[in-house]
Motif scaffolding. Structure first.
Motif, short mmCIF file in Angstrom:
data_model
loop_
_atom_site.label_atom_id
_atom_site.label_comp_id
_atom_site.label_asym_id
_atom_site.label_seq_id
_atom_site.Cartn_x
_atom_site.Cartn_y
_atom_site.Cartn_z
N SER A 1 0.83 -1.21 0.00
CA SER A 1 0.00 0.00 0.00
C SER A 1 0.86 1.26 0.00
CB SER A 1 -0.95 -0.01 1.21
OG SER A 1 -0.20 -0.08 2.42
N THR A 2 1.96 1.23 0.77
CA THR A 2 2.86 2.39 0.78
C THR A 2 3.51 2.59 -0.58
OG1 THR A 2 3.32 1.96 3.12
CG2 THR A 2 4.81 3.46 1.98
N SER A 3 3.89 1.49 -1.22
CA SER A 3 4.48 1.58 -2.56
C SER A 3 3.49 2.17 -3.56
CB SER A 3 4.93 0.19 -3.01
OG SER A 3 5.56 0.25 -4.28
N PHE A 4 2.22 1.76 -3.47
CA PHE A 4 1.19 2.35 -4.33
C PHE A 4 1.05 3.84 -4.08
CE2 PHE A 4 -0.95 -1.92 -5.04
CZ PHE A 4 -0.72 -1.93 -6.40
N LEU A 5 1.03 4.24 -2.80
CA LEU A 5 0.84 5.66 -2.47
C LEU A 5 2.01 6.52 -2.96
CD1 LEU A 5 -0.63 5.37 1.14
CD2 LEU A 5 -1.78 6.32 -0.86
N SER A 6 3.20 5.94 -3.05
CA SER A 6 4.38 6.71 -3.46
C SER A 6 4.68 6.62 -4.94
CB SER A 6 5.61 6.21 -2.68
OG SER A 6 5.40 6.27 -1.29
N LEU A 7 3.87 5.86 -5.69
CA LEU A 7 4.18 5.59 -7.09
C LEU A 7 4.02 6.83 -7.97
CD1 LEU A 7 4.96 3.51 -9.22
CD2 LEU A 7 2.55 2.86 -9.39
N TYR A 8 2.99 7.63 -7.73
CA TYR A 8 2.73 8.84 -8.53
C TYR A 8 2.63 10.04 -7.59
CZ TYR A 8 1.65 5.53 -12.28
OH TYR A 8 1.72 4.54 -13.21
N PRO A 9 3.77 10.57 -7.12
CA PRO A 9 3.74 11.66 -6.13
C PRO A 9 3.17 12.97 -6.67
CG PRO A 9 5.97 11.29 -6.93
CD PRO A 9 5.13 10.18 -7.48
N PRO B 1 -0.33 17.22 -2.79
CA PRO B 1 -0.02 18.35 -1.90
C PRO B 1 1.17 18.10 -0.98
CG PRO B 1 -2.39 17.99 -1.98
CD PRO B 1 -1.75 16.83 -2.70
N ILE B 2 1.40 16.84 -0.63
CA ILE B 2 2.52 16.53 0.26
C ILE B 2 3.85 16.86 -0.41
CG2 ILE B 2 3.69 14.66 1.51
CD1 ILE B 2 1.00 13.26 1.74
N HIS B 3 3.91 16.73 -1.71
CA HIS B 3 5.18 16.89 -2.43
C HIS B 3 5.31 18.25 -3.09
CE1 HIS B 3 5.93 12.62 -1.84
NE2 HIS B 3 4.67 12.40 -2.22
N MET B 4 4.41 19.19 -2.76
CA MET B 4 4.51 20.52 -3.35
C MET B 4 5.58 21.33 -2.65
SD MET B 4 0.49 21.40 -4.10
CE MET B 4 0.89 22.89 -4.99
N SER B 5 6.07 22.36 -3.33
CA SER B 5 7.17 23.16 -2.80
C SER B 5 6.70 24.29 -1.90
CB SER B 5 7.97 23.76 -3.97
OG SER B 5 7.16 24.57 -4.78
N PHE B 6 5.37 24.39 -1.67
CA PHE B 6 4.86 25.45 -0.83
C PHE B 6 4.96 25.05 0.64
CE2 PHE B 6 2.29 26.05 -4.81
CZ PHE B 6 3.04 27.13 -5.25
N THR B 7 4.52 25.94 1.52
CA THR B 7 4.64 25.72 2.95
C THR B 7 3.88 24.47 3.40
OG1 THR B 7 4.80 28.11 3.27
CG2 THR B 7 4.29 26.78 5.20
N GLY B 8 2.66 24.28 2.87
CA GLY B 8 1.86 23.12 3.26
C GLY B 8 2.57 21.82 2.97
N GLY B 9 3.13 21.69 1.80
CA GLY B 9 3.86 20.48 1.45
C GLY B 9 5.08 20.27 2.33
N HIS B 10 5.78 21.36 2.60
CA HIS B 10 6.98 21.26 3.45
C HIS B 10 6.60 20.80 4.85
CE1 HIS B 10 11.15 22.15 4.45
NE2 HIS B 10 10.70 22.71 5.56
N LEU B 11 5.54 21.38 5.42
CA LEU B 11 5.09 20.98 6.76
C LEU B 11 4.61 19.53 6.78
CD1 LEU B 11 3.17 24.08 8.16
CD2 LEU B 11 5.25 23.06 9.05
N ALA B 12 3.89 19.13 5.72
CA ALA B 12 3.40 17.75 5.68
C ALA B 12 4.56 16.76 5.67
CB ALA B 12 2.52 17.56 4.44
#
Length: 567
Positions: free
Chosen positions: A176-184, A191-202
């Motif tokens: 499941s973790t591999s699936f979640l990380s396949l298309y970031p 949003p977790i992988h965005m360069s804005f503040t929210g992504g950085h905090l996540a």
């Protein structure tokens, strides 16, 4: 397009590949444990039953499918998904129809449901659908996480709740973790992988919270078995509150750090804006910025002094438009109108004007000087031509009372003077004093020679599209006059024939005067005409050749002379 953090997206893809590889390795070890009879490899640890060989084989296929998807190879992944969907749909249908809930059956029932979910995930990913499969993967991972932490905490998870083996839970969690990380860059994880503040905090808080909650949960499960009833729940509440405070503090610190950086960036941006504004404001060129409606947005001080508020709009084709000359007050200006675009849409244009008033004045002064020079040169050539005409007239008068021999000499001299007069006449009539059009000169010269000698039975052809400077034209014109005059006088006793004069330029200049007359029985030496031709060839620094077989050919190869300054 999402503004992704490149390092985070790359890490996620590598994590997906590594976890898929770990699924393959752990599945292979489980199958090996069954083949070799090793309980630990089969998964019989921490009170957990072994993982079924069929389950391990399915995870082998899932790990391979994830790796194929990561390489953009979708067809084999679809085949695997189709097989799993059909096989486990039939399996679940069989369980429901027979109502089997005994040992192992319930475990395989739950795994069958999860494998159906994985098959759907593979199909959706292969169809470029991301949000729904990521939600499904997150749900499957949550179940696997609960089972795995239950085993680690010593809770009888298998018998009481999910009835799933420990190795199976670990394989589900990795998958499941591999699936979640396949298309970031897609779906709910983007949003977790965005360069804005929210992504950085996540990216900062999610690992901390998962690790902290897992450790606290496991610790609570351990101590709740040894202390009085309810203490574990109270302890977990206290630790959760403490963890929340710590997370808030970390988040505040991170936000403060980001705000501080933002303030620094804003200060740098303002300084850069001020710098460039000062540069543009103090330019000698007048600069203005207009919006797409033609309304002015900004003018520097030079443009304000001009008082220009409106200009014709350029086309929105994207090509800059040159302002060749614009009169503003007493000044003259040139410049450019450059369209502005944002995301491919026309948003306005920038106008830049340069003062060329002084250049216009200099240009007019130069034009006046050139005009005066041309007038002076035209007058000089006109006077020279007239003076040569006077000399010709004097020679003609002198010849009237001279002997036949003297008359012949004077006529030759008159012909040479005429050639120079025609040369100056050609320059005067063309209005171009930088050189002589040899084609025009030769044509005029032949017309005068035909008239002077009355040789109307001779045909002439001229091919001389060449210009030479005056330094070269005078000796060259005299040489052509001698060659053509000799052909007219000596080559055609019957008064009929043809003469061809050609000139070519291929780096060097090449002259050829050719007739189809009687020719000469030898090249006579000592005659005035031939001596003059050789002297003129030497002056031109050329090579003179005279051939006489079926007619006579005079050829000369030479370079254009450079102007020699007179003192």
């Amino acid at each position: 397009m999402l503004n992704l953090e490149p390092d985070s997206a790359i890490f996620a893809r590598r994590l997906s590949f590594s976890f898929a590889l770990a699924v393959i390795i752990l599945s292979a070890l489980t199958i090996t444990g069954h083949l070799m009879g090793i309980p630990q490899l089969r998964g019989e640890i921490m009170g957990s039953p072994h993982t079924q060989p069929m389950t391990a084989a399915v995870f082998l296929m899932l790990g391979s499918a994830i790796i194929l998807l990561s390489k953009q190879i979708r067809t084999p992944a679809l085949y695997i998904a189709t097989f799993l969907l059909v096989f486990y749909t039939l399996t679940v249908t069989g369980y429901l129809q027979t109502s089997i809930t005994g040992y192992g059956s319930n475990s395989r029932f739950i795994s069958s449901i999860l494998f159906i979910i994985y098959a759907i995930i593979l199909i959706l990913f292969s169809s470029s659908r991301y949000t729904a499969p990521q939600v499904l993967a997150f749900s499957a991972g949550t179940v696997a996480y609960c089972v795995a932490t239950g085993y680690l905490g010593g809770v009888g998870v298998y018998g009481q709740y999910f009835q799933m083996a420990f190795y199976t839970a670990i394989l589900h969690l990795l998958t499941s973790t591999s699936f979640l990380s396949l298309y970031p860059e897609e779906g709910i994880v983007a949003p977790i992988h965005m360069s804005f503040t929210g992504g950085h905090l996540a990216r900062l808080l999610i690992p901390i919270m998962i690790a902290s909650i897992t450790i606290l949960g496991l610790f609570t499960m351990k101590i709740s078995q040894r202390l009085f009833p309810g203490f574990g729940e109270v302890f977990l509440m206290g630790m959760t509150a403490s963890l929340t405070i710590i997370v808030v503090i970390l988040a505040s610190d991170e936000l403060n750090r980001i705000d501080e950086k933002r303030s620094e960036y804003q200060r740098d941006l303002l300084e850069a804006q001020k710098f460039f504004r000062d540069v543009v404001e103090n330019l000698a060129e007048a600069v203005a910025v207009f919006d797409k409606e033609g309304s002015i947005i900004y003018r520097n001080s030079a443009m304000k002094k001009l008082g220009i508020m409106d200009l014709p709009r350029p086309s929105s084709s994207g090509e800059p438009v040159m302002i060749e000359q614009m009169k503003v007050g007493d000044g003259h200006y040139t410049g450019w109108m450059v369209p502005r675009f944002s995301d491919g849409k026309f948003t306005g244009y920038i106008v830049s004007l340069t003062d060329i008033t002084d250049l216009i004045g200099i240009q007019r002064s130069l034009e006046s000087t050139v005009s005066e020079r041309d007038a002076l040169l035209a007058e000089v050539h006109h006077r020279v031509k007239n003076n040569l005409q006077i000399i010709m007239s004097l020679l003609n008068i002198q010849a009237m009372n001279a002997s036949e021999e003297a008359r012949e000499v004077l006529r030759d001299a008159q012909s040479r003077v005429r050639a120079m007069a025609i040369l100056h006449e050609t320059i005067y009539d063309s209005g171009n004093f930088t050189g002589v059009d040899m084609g025009s000169f030769i044509t005029r010269l032949i017309e005068r020679l035909v008239s002077a000698y009355g040789v109307y039975g001779i045909h002439f052809r001229v091919d001389a599209d060449v210009r030479v400077n005056l330094e070269t034209a005078i000796p060259l014109g005299l040489l052509i006059n001698e060659a053509v005059t000799n052909s007219i006088r000596h080559a055609f006793p019957s008064g009929e024939g043809s003469i061809t004069v050609t000139m070519e330029s291929d780096g060097l200049l090449y002259l050829r005067v050719e007739d189809d007359g009687t020719g000469m029985e030898g090249i006579p030496d000592g005659t005035v005409g031939l001596s003059l031709m050789r002297a003129l060839a030497d002056q031109l620094e050329g090579e003179l050749e005279i051939e006489s077989d079926q007619g006579t050919v005079v050829s000369l190869r030479f370079r254009e002379l450079e102007y020699m300054k007179r003192t």
